[in-house]
Structure formats: C-alpha cells, structure tokens
Design a protein around this motif. Structure first.
Motif, short mmCIF file in Angstrom:
data_model
loop_
_atom_site.label_atom_id
_atom_site.label_comp_id
_atom_site.label_asym_id
_atom_site.label_seq_id
_atom_site.Cartn_x
_atom_site.Cartn_y
_atom_site.Cartn_z
N LEU A 38 -65.78 -20.36 12.15
CA LEU A 38 -65.66 -19.43 13.28
C LEU A 38 -64.99 -20.12 14.46
O LEU A 38 -64.16 -19.51 15.16
CB LEU A 38 -67.06 -18.94 13.67
CG LEU A 38 -67.13 -17.97 14.86
CD1 LEU A 38 -66.37 -16.69 14.55
CD2 LEU A 38 -68.58 -17.65 15.21
N ALA A 39 -65.33 -21.39 14.70
CA ALA A 39 -64.71 -22.12 15.80
C ALA A 39 -63.21 -22.25 15.60
O ALA A 39 -62.41 -22.03 16.52
CB ALA A 39 -65.35 -23.50 15.93
N SER A 40 -62.79 -22.62 14.38
CA SER A 40 -61.36 -22.74 14.12
C SER A 40 -60.67 -21.38 14.18
O SER A 40 -59.54 -21.25 14.67
CB SER A 40 -61.15 -23.36 12.73
OG SER A 40 -61.64 -24.67 12.71
N GLY A 41 -61.35 -20.34 13.69
CA GLY A 41 -60.78 -19.00 13.74
C GLY A 41 -60.67 -18.44 15.14
O GLY A 41 -59.98 -17.43 15.37
N ALA A 42 -61.33 -19.07 16.12
CA ALA A 42 -61.26 -18.59 17.50
C ALA A 42 -59.86 -18.73 18.08
O ALA A 42 -59.57 -18.14 19.13
CB ALA A 42 -62.25 -19.36 18.37
N THR A 43 -58.99 -19.50 17.42
CA THR A 43 -57.62 -19.62 17.92
C THR A 43 -56.77 -18.39 17.60
O THR A 43 -55.69 -18.23 18.17
CB THR A 43 -56.93 -20.85 17.30
OG1 THR A 43 -56.98 -20.74 15.88
CG2 THR A 43 -57.63 -22.13 17.72
N LEU A 44 -57.24 -17.50 16.72
CA LEU A 44 -56.44 -16.32 16.39
C LEU A 44 -56.31 -15.35 17.57
O LEU A 44 -55.20 -14.86 17.84
CB LEU A 44 -57.04 -15.62 15.18
CG LEU A 44 -56.88 -16.38 13.85
CD1 LEU A 44 -57.49 -15.59 12.71
CD2 LEU A 44 -55.41 -16.67 13.57
N PRO A 45 -57.40 -15.03 18.30
CA PRO A 45 -57.20 -14.25 19.53
C PRO A 45 -56.27 -14.95 20.52
O PRO A 45 -55.48 -14.29 21.21
CB PRO A 45 -58.61 -14.09 20.09
CG PRO A 45 -59.52 -14.25 18.92
CD PRO A 45 -58.84 -15.25 18.04
N ALA A 46 -56.35 -16.28 20.57
CA ALA A 46 -55.45 -17.04 21.45
C ALA A 46 -54.00 -16.86 21.02
O ALA A 46 -53.09 -16.74 21.85
CB ALA A 46 -55.83 -18.52 21.43
#
Length: 392
Positions: free
Chosen positions: A241-249
């Motif tokens: 989830l932490a790594s996937g948080a870059t997708l909104p970015a």
C-alpha cells in the motif's frame, strides 16, 4: 508506428520494468523467513534486499554510454533471460552464499532491463508524448514493489519459499516471447555522448530520493513485525500500500504536465512543499508513540507525498540533458546516470538504514529520511538554477 500501437509498446515496456522491480520487494517481504532459515543479521538482510541494485550502482552510467553500441533490443532481451535464470538459482539455493550470488546476478539483469526499457520508450514516443511516457516509466519501481509485496505476501503461505521464487521466475520467462516481438530497432544513434552538468545534479537528487524511499519501504515490513506486532502477511500488504501510494502522485504529475514537460518554476513550486511534507511525515512514522495503524498511515502518506516529485524529474530529464530528438544518445547516457545514482541509493539505503537502526534505534531512521528529503530538494533546485544559467 501508429499511435495506439506505440502506446501498447510503451505500456508493455513499463510492465517489464514493473516485473523487474517486483524482484526487489520479493526478498523484502520474505526477509524475516530468510533471516531465520539462513541465520542472517539485520544488516546482512539489508544487503540481500538491495543487491538487486548492484549492477546499476556500479555500472549504470557505463551501461547507458554503451547502449548505443549494443542496441536496445539486445540489452533488453539479455536482461530478461538473466532475470529468469537468477530467479531459478535463488529458488534452488540451500545456503546464504549461493543466495547472495544469485541475487547479485539478478542485479545485473535488472540493470539491463531498466536501462534499455526507458531509452526505448524515449525513442518510440514523439516529442509531445515523451514527457508523459517517461513520467509513466518513473512509477515502475513503486508499482513493482507494491505488486511484488502483495503477491509475495499472499503466495508465501500456500506456495512456500521456493514456490514463490519459482513463480516469479516463470512470470519473467513468460514475458520473453512477447518482448522478442516488440517493434523496436537499434533505438539510438551508435555513438557515445555525455550529459551536461544540470542532468548530473538532477540524477544525484534522484539518488537521494531512492536512498530515502528504499531505506523506508524495504525496512518497513521488519519494523512493523518487530516493533508493532504485525503479521508478515499484514506487513507485506502495508508495504504494498505504501509503494502504491505513488500512483495518485503520478496522476497529479500528469495533470501538471497537461501542456507538456513541466517548466523550471513549476518543478520548484511543486517539489518544495512535497519534499518538506514527506520528510515530516516520514519522521513521525517512526516515533515511539505511534501504533500499527498510525505508523502505517504516516509511512504511506510520506511516500505518496514525496512521490509527486519523481515523475516530474523523469519528464524534466531530457530537457536538462539537452535532448532534442528521440534518437539522441544523451537520453541513454542520462538514463544510465539516473540508474547509477538511483540504483546506488537503493543499494545503500536498506543496509545503511539497518546499521543506523542497530546503533541508534528506529526513530533515527525517520530523522534520516527527513534530512535526505531536504537534501534532495536543495540538489534539485541547484540543478534547475544551473540549467537556467547554462541556457542564458
């Protein structure tokens, strides 16, 4: 090449990068199991995780300079074959030494893929699409780490350690026949060209970014298991989830690039609050008063907020490197330089962070993350100012 087919090729090249980056998280998630089975210290485990970046950390710039001689297709296919072979070797390792050796080979394979794929993307995309295509490429590590963390954590119980290793190797082998049919030629001009000074500073800033992000994300599962009582499967999903948080970015970065590559002023105005905020959130994630939910949420936010900058850096790199055409060899040398510093940061991040934790505690890791975020911002601003003076 027609536009739909061009973007199909770009998306597949990005997926190859995602698959390669998933191998980074593969070891991170199963690190507690490997420590128990092979008697590894926390620092040794950090080195095992980061060895995937050894090829890029040592030879990234040289590989970028030599890509014009070798050709994108040959480098890409060689990297995929070596990636599959090293995965099979890891699955058969019965002691720590062959496991480390296989991981080092995997690092060389990873280098070939992550140098050839973005250079090919830059040659396939036209001038208008190139900033968005390279911004998409910039997400391959966080997306790969997210997918690698999630898949590995879910597959570990039913498949076991060796089954997980074999499964990843099979996925790489399945991608090779499709890569063979990609409509790519040699890629760039057959000559060596060095990038200018602003590109050097920008890639150093990216190295600081990967140093901080990899230190945080790769040790996050261990931190959550040992300090917050999380199960291995839970910690792996939180890391995903932490790594996937870059997708909104990435979505925000695309919005900022709706008129093309971001300008110098836009880059600085976005990077300043993003990196300052990310540093503060990362420091708070490792304070003693946070529980499992609080530490997880702060880590996810830190990576997501800081992740806004990375796509913009990739989009700006051809501008800072003075690239005017898709076959300009400076795009390969700049990508090689980016890989050199980025891989160096990823290579050193986990073991240095582990050593810091062993000597000063987990809270020191959060403080180091904040300081690295500020150092990255200063270097990024210096690169843009130097580019301004060079243009003048």
């Amino acid at each position: 090449m027609p536009m739909p087919r061009r973007w199909t090729s770009i998306l597949f090249l990005w997926l190859l990068g995602v698959l390669a980056a998933a191998q980074l998280a593969k070891i991170s998630v199963i690190a507690p199991v490997l420590r128990s089975r092979f008697g590894l210290t926390l620092t040794e485990t950090g080195w095992l995780i980061s060895l995937l970046e050894v090829g890029g950390g040592l030879f990234g710039f040289v590989a970028g300079l030599g890509l014009g001689r070798v050709g994108c297709r040959r480098a890409l296919l060689s990297g995929l074959v070596l990636l599959a072979v090293s995965g099979l070797w890891e699955a058969s390792a019965s002691s720590a030494i062959p496991l480390f050796a296989a991981r080092a080979m995997e690092g060389l394979a990873y280098l070939l893929v992550v140098i050839a794929a973005p250079t090919t993307i830059a040659t396939i995309a036209d001038a208008h699409a190139r900033p968005r295509a390279l911004a998409l490429w910039s997400t391959f590590v966080p997306v790969g780490v997210a997918i690698g963390s999630a898949v590995t954590s879910l597959a570990l119980a039913p498949w076991g350690l060796r089954g997980v290793m074999l499964g990843w190797a099979m996925l790489v082998m399945a991608a090779i026949p499709i890569a063979i049919r990609l409509p790519i030629g040699h890629g760039i001009e057959n000559r060596i060209a060095f990038p200018p000074a602003p590109a050097w500073l920008a890639t150093i800033a990216f190295g600081l970014y990967t140093l901080s992000i990899c230190a945080l994300t790769m040790l996050l599962p261990t931190y959550l298991v040992e300090q917050r009582g999380a199960a291995i499967s839970t910690s792996g999903l939180i890391a995903a989830l932490a790594s996937g948080a870059t997708l909104p970015a990435f979505g925000f970065a695309l919005w900022a690039m709706r008129g093309g590559a971001p300008g110098r002023r836009t880059m600085i105005l976005i990077a300043t609050p993003a990196l300052v905020g990310a540093g503060a959130l990362g420091a708070a994630a490792f304070t003693g008063g946070t529980g499992l939910a609080g530490a997880s949420m702060l880590a996810v936010l830190a990576i997501g907020v800081g992740g806004i900058v990375s796509p913009l850096m990739f989009a700006r790199l051809p501008v800072l490197a003075g690239v005017r055409r898709g076959d300009d060899p400076r795009i390969a040398s700049a990508n090689g330089l980016l890989t050199q510093f980025g891989a160096g940061g990823a290579l050193l991040g986990p073991p240095l962070a582990a050593r810091l934790v062993e000597h000063a505690g987990w809270q020191a890791l959060g403080i180091a993350f904040a300081l690295l975020s500020l150092a990255m911002l200063a270097t990024l601003i210096a690169a843009e100012q130097l580019s301004l003076r060079t243009a003048a």
